[in-house]
Structure formats: structure tokens, C-alpha cells
Design an enzyme around this catalytic site. Structure first.
Site, PDB file in Angstrom:
ATOM      1  N   ALA A 249     -10.204  37.974  85.779  1.00  0.00           N
ATOM      2  CA  ALA A 249      -9.536  36.043  85.259  1.00  0.00           C
ATOM      3  C   ALA A 249      -7.743  36.288  85.167  1.00  0.00           C
ATOM      4  O   ALA A 249      -7.957  37.970  85.082  1.00  0.00           O
ATOM      5  CB  ALA A 249     -10.090  35.859  83.688  1.00  0.00           C
ATOM      6  N   GLY A 251      -4.499  34.750  83.838  1.00  0.00           N
ATOM      7  CA  GLY A 251      -3.089  34.261  83.092  1.00  0.00           C
ATOM      8  C   GLY A 251      -1.895  34.084  82.849  1.00  0.00           C
ATOM      9  O   GLY A 251      -1.625  35.557  83.648  1.00  0.00           O
ATOM     10  N   SER A 252      -1.831  33.466  82.184  1.00  0.00           N
ATOM     11  CA  SER A 252      -0.011  33.506  82.255  1.00  0.00           C
ATOM     12  C   SER A 252       0.594  35.028  81.317  1.00  0.00           C
ATOM     13  O   SER A 252       2.069  35.587  81.618  1.00  0.00           O
ATOM     14  CB  SER A 252       0.786  32.648  81.547  1.00  0.00           C
ATOM     15  OG  SER A 252       0.071  32.502  80.883  1.00  0.00           O
ATOM     16  N   GLY A 254      -1.863  37.839  81.085  1.00  0.00           N
ATOM     17  CA  GLY A 254      -2.286  39.121  81.542  1.00  0.00           C
ATOM     18  C   GLY A 254      -3.325  38.944  82.375  1.00  0.00           C
ATOM     19  O   GLY A 254      -3.663  37.772  82.346  1.00  0.00           O
ATOM     20  N   ASP A 362      -8.821  27.271  69.760  1.00  0.00           N
ATOM     21  CA  ASP A 362      -8.405  26.955  71.257  1.00  0.00           C
ATOM     22  C   ASP A 362      -9.716  27.022  71.933  1.00  0.00           C
ATOM     23  O   ASP A 362     -10.734  27.536  72.844  1.00  0.00           O
ATOM     24  CB  ASP A 362      -8.200  28.520  72.013  1.00  0.00           C
ATOM     25  CG  ASP A 362      -7.670  27.163  73.541  1.00  0.00           C
ATOM     26  OD1 ASP A 362      -7.968  26.183  73.718  1.00  0.00           O
ATOM     27  OD2 ASP A 362      -7.319  28.612  74.715  1.00  0.00           O
TER      28      ASP A 362
END
Length: 518
Positions: A249, A251-252, A254, A362
């Protein structure tokens, strides 16, 4: 291993078990169990019974697949030793428990230089120390049963090093009930008496203790927080012991890698270099603190973290992937009983978090993960926080499609924000759809706040389940249930569904529960 095997294996007859473990298949827990049972059956030292078979199966089933893969079936008595160690470790006053045995001894070939007689457990182990070939030393297998907590492996390594032992191999296996079985192969003990090594270990072993946790009020909140790098830090692990595999995966902030740590499959979250600023360090420190604080079978397990040469957070690897990927990338569905079990697992994890004053902030299907046995766990604590005494926390934290209206509106919020997100998550499980998929995230957020917008619940859904979802996403947080109440409701609905022995149909499709990918 398939979920069916995990449940049904002890009740099968010998013929069925033998067939399940037949050659040509990839070896799994059941194959190893069958092989060990067969070896023990031919031994006069073990009295077999149906109760013993069940306890042996329970032993393999409480440990990960990697334990079975590494197990040497030609030494079935090792399983008995491991069972005894884990059983003794149930009492915290006994921990850590350990056993020691010689697994390699010198032998003379044609009266010449002594050579090692290799034990089957260590096949393929190579020695590169030339001195050992000339002056052979005994090799010992030392097995510990300890609390499954961060830093214990490195603490045990330190103890063995203090005794002059040179570790050749180390394998760590976490049980599903909070313990860990750690196996070392080591050389360097000059005294040939095993009992003397046991006595030396006993004198050192008391140092394996978990430090007291700091109070929640002491969590660093300054934008100039310094991340601890002291070698004595309870969660710091040696970066050089990490092995990186593929990115699973990105993301912004890491990337997430599949990797290994001391032969244990792990997930490694690495912060991107350009993102390591004061704010990123603060977030890193918070996430480590939160994950260090929590330990539950339905929460992804924290293993450790690194602060040099880069910032990494290491957790157990969840081979089943995320619920989001299962629903939306694999286009799979759940039968209603399995769906309710997913919801119950999530609720247990969230109830535990809330009892420990942690708000996830989240909660969504992308952060709900499945392990190799389809046990569901709550993960990703990048924005989680210990509940503020003042109730003031960062607004607009999380994902808009799952976000509670009070969070979107920058109002004071508490753990009931997670309950709202759970309501959306439960709707997604039932429908297999992305919430508000015909809107942008911002449009959805505006609709939730200004118009009380909620996803449409299919008519075919169980009425009590509909009521639970609607209670969870109430506009007024005080009207939403706690997760303890949610659990009660889900258990009652499960009982009703099972008693009626019928499947609840989603629009156009039946829910189905997959077998494990392994």
C-alpha cells in the site's frame, strides 16, 4: 489454512484427516498436525486419546501458519515441550518459561577432526566460524514462552548474549491468546552441562519485564516533539533485523511493505523522507504511543518501531487484506452470519479501544483487516488519539465518507464519532457499495451536516440491523449507542438469524464468505 479446517479438524476421523494431509498439497497446519500425530502414535512414550488429539490440534491452531511450516515432524516431542511451556506460562508468575536441550554434538570421523552431527531441526544451517570446525562447541535449542509484547525478543537476545551465547537462528511465533513462543539456536556455552546453562538463564531471566506505561497526559503534543532514540526504549527495534519485500500500500505520508522480522512475517510502515518534518514526527510519536498502549485479539498487533535510519512502524502482517479490498477490488460478499461476525470482531476491537480511552478517528473498511484465519482486526492508528480531557481535538480528521457531522463541523467530539463511522461501515458491509459513491467526498460531507444525508438502506435487511445502523449514525452523538451496547445488539441479531436458518439477501446477490487465500 482454510477457516473450515480451523474449526472442524479435531472432529474428523483419522481417514478424513489423512486424506486432507495427502501428498501433492501445499503443507498446512492440518498436514503437520496429522504427521505429528502419526509419529506420536508410533511412540510408546505418549498415551493418545481423543482429548490429547484435541489439545494437540488446539496447540497448532493457537499458533500462526509459520509455526507449522517450520516444525520438524520427525521430532514430534517438540510439540509436547511447547505445549508444556505455553501451559505453564498461562500463570503470569511463571513467565518467562523456557526449555534447553542440545541439538548438535561433536562426533569423530575416522579418528580425525571432530565434525558436527546435525539435528533435523536445523537442516541447512551453515557455520562460517572456522574456529568452530576445529574446536567444536555444543549447539543448544532454547525455547521461551513469554508475554507477546514489544521488545521481549531483543531482551531475550541480550540475555543470551550476556551469557556468551552466539545466536545462530531465532524464530518468534505469537499465539492467539497473548503469549509468544520464541525459539533460539545458539552456540558458545563452554560448559557442557545443560543444567548449568539452565541455572545461568534462571539467574538472568528476571530482567525480562515490561516497563510501566506513561499516563495519557504525558503523551507528547508539542510540534517540536523529539522521538526517543535511546537504545533502552521499549519499542525501538534494530532496523538491520528487518527484511523488506513488496509494497502492499502507498499513501501521501509513506509506504507499507510486506516484510519479515526475526523470521516473523510483518507489515512495515515507512514514512516518506520528504514527509519527515516536525508534524510528521509528532504523528509518528502519537501512533507509536497508541499502539504500545493497546493489545487485543481484534486490534492489529504492534511489534516495534525504528527511528533510525528512517521512521518505521512494524506490525503483524494481515495476510487476508482489508475488508475494503475484499468488497470493492475482489467484488466478494459475505453471508449474513459471516457478515455479523465481522461486525462483532470490529465492535470488540473498538469497545476495547474506547475502554482504554482511545478514539480511532478513521474507522472505515480500508482500516479493517483480516488475518490468515479470517479473524478481523482494527488497524491503522495514524490519526488515533487518547481522548482529550477537555474534549478539544483536531477537526476534519479521518475520511469524509465515514466522518461524523460533529467532526466535520469542528465541534467538540468524543468516542461517539467512531460509532457514527461504524454505522457507515456496517451499511457498506451489507450493500457492498462505497458510501455516497455518486458524490465527491466534500459533497457527501456537506450533505451529512446540512441535510442529514445518510446512505439508503436496502429494504431486505433485517429490521433490527436497520435499527442498529440508524442508531449508530444519529445526528446527535448522545443518542448513539456505545460499542458495549452494539455488541449486545449484534449478538441478539446473530442469534435470531441463526435460529431462523435463512439467508438475508442483498439486492441482486447473496452474501458469500470466502475461504482463506492460503
Amino acid at each position: 489454512m482454510a477457516a473450515e479446517d480451523a474449526i472442524a479438524a479435531p472432529g474428523r476421523d483419522r481417514g478424513e484427516r489423512a486424506k486432507a494431509g495427502s501428498p501433492g498439497k501445499r503443507r498446512n497446519k492440518l498436514d503437520v498436525f496429522n504427521a505429528v500425530l502419526t509419529h506420536l502414535s508410533s511412540s510408546d512414550s505418549v498415551a493418545l486419546s481423543s482429548q490429547f488429539e484435541d489439545s494437540l490440534w488446539a496447540h497448532f491452531n493457537r499458533l500462526p501458519v509459520s509455526y507449522a511450516m517450520d516444525f520438524t515432524v520427525e521430532r514430534p516431542e517438540d510439540a509436547l515441550t511447547h505445549i508444556q511451556l505455553l501451559e505453564a506460562a498461562r500463570d503470569s508468575a511463571n513467565r518467562p518459561t523456557f526449555s534447553v536441550r542440545v541439538v548438535q554434538v561433536p562426533r569423530v570421523i575416522d579418528g580425525n577432526t571432530p565434525k558436527y552431527e546435525q539435528n533435523a531441526n536445523l537442516e541447512g544451517l551453515e557455520f562460517k566460524n572456522e574456529e568452530d570446525t576445529v574446536h567444536p562447541r555444543l549447539m543448544y535449542e532454547i525455547v521461551f514462552s513469554v508475554d507477546d509484547k514489544p521488545k521481549v525478543l531483543s531482551q531475550l537476545t541480550s540475555v543470551l548474549g550476556d551469557l556468551g551465547l552466539n545466536i545462530q537462528e531465532a524464530h518468534a511465533y505469537s499465539t492467539n491468546d497473548g503469549l509468544s513462543l520464541i525459539v533460539f539456536a545458539a552456540i558458545g556455552w563452554l560448559d557442557e552441562e545443560v543444567d548449568h546453562l539452565k541455572q545461568a538463564l534462571n539467574s538472568k531471566i528476571g530482567r525480562i519485564k515490561e516497563p510501566e506505561m506513561k499516563d495519557a497526559e504525558q503523551v507528547p503534543t508539542s510540534p517540536h516533539v523529539k522521538v526517543p532514540t535511546d537504545e533502552t526504549s521499549v519499542w525501538e527495534i534494530n532496523y538491520n533485523l528487518l527484511s523488506f519485500g513488496d509494497i502492499v500500500a502507498s499513501g501521501s505520508s509513506g509506504n507499507l511493505y510486506k516484510g519479515s522480522y526475526c523470521s516473523q512475517e510483518v507489515a512495515i510502515k515507512v514514512l516518506k523522507v520528504e514527509g519527515v518534518n516536525a508534524n510528521a514526527l509528532r504523528e509518528f510519536a502519537h501512533e507509536v504511543y497508541i499502539m504500545r498502549k493497546i493489545r487485543h485479539k481484534n486490534v492489529v498487533k504492534f511489534i516495534g518501531a525504528c527511528t533510525r535510519p528512517m521512521l518505521c512502524i512494524v506490525t503483524e502482517f494481515m495476510s487476508g487484506g482489508s475488508i475494503y479490498d475484499y468488497l470493492h477490488k475482489e467484488n466478494d460478499f459475505f453471508k449474513m452470519p459471516a457478515l455479523l461476525q465481522v461486525a462483532i470482531d470490529v465492535s470488540k476491537g473498538m469497545n476495547y479501544l474506547h475502554q482504554n480511552n482511545v478514539i480511532h478517528r478513521d474507522l472505515k473498511t480500508a482500516n479493517i483487516l483480516m488475518d490468515e484465519n479470517n479473524v478481523v482486526k482494527v488497524g491503522d492508528f495514524g490519526v488515533a488519539r487518547v481522548k482529550s480531557q477537555s474534549g478539544v481535538m483536531t477537526a476534519e480528521t479521518g475520511t469524509y465518507r465515514y466522518m461524523a457531522p460533529e467532526v466535520i463541523e469542528h465541534k467538540i467530539y468524543d468516542h461517539k464519532a467512531d460509532v457514527f463511522s461504524f454505522g457507515i461501515l456496517l451499511w457498506e458491509l451489507l450493500t457492498g457499495k462505497i458510501p455516497y459513491d455518486d458524490m465527491t467526498p466534500v459533497q457527501a460531507a456537506v450533505g451529512v451536516v446540512q441535510k442529514g444525508l445518510r446512505p439508503t438502506i436496502p429494504k431486505e435487511i433485517n429490521s433490527k440491523l436497520v435499527e442498529l445502523i440508524e442508531n449508530c449514525w444519529q445526528q446527535d452523538p448522545s443518542l448513539r449507542p456505545d460499542f458495549s451496547q452494539i455488541l449486545e445488539d449484534l449478538h441478539a441479531i446473530t442469534k435470531e438469524v441463526n435460529s431462523e436458518e435463512r439467508k438475508i439477501k442483498s439486492p441482486g446477490k447473496f452474501f458469500s464468505f470466502r475461504r482463506n487465500r492460503n
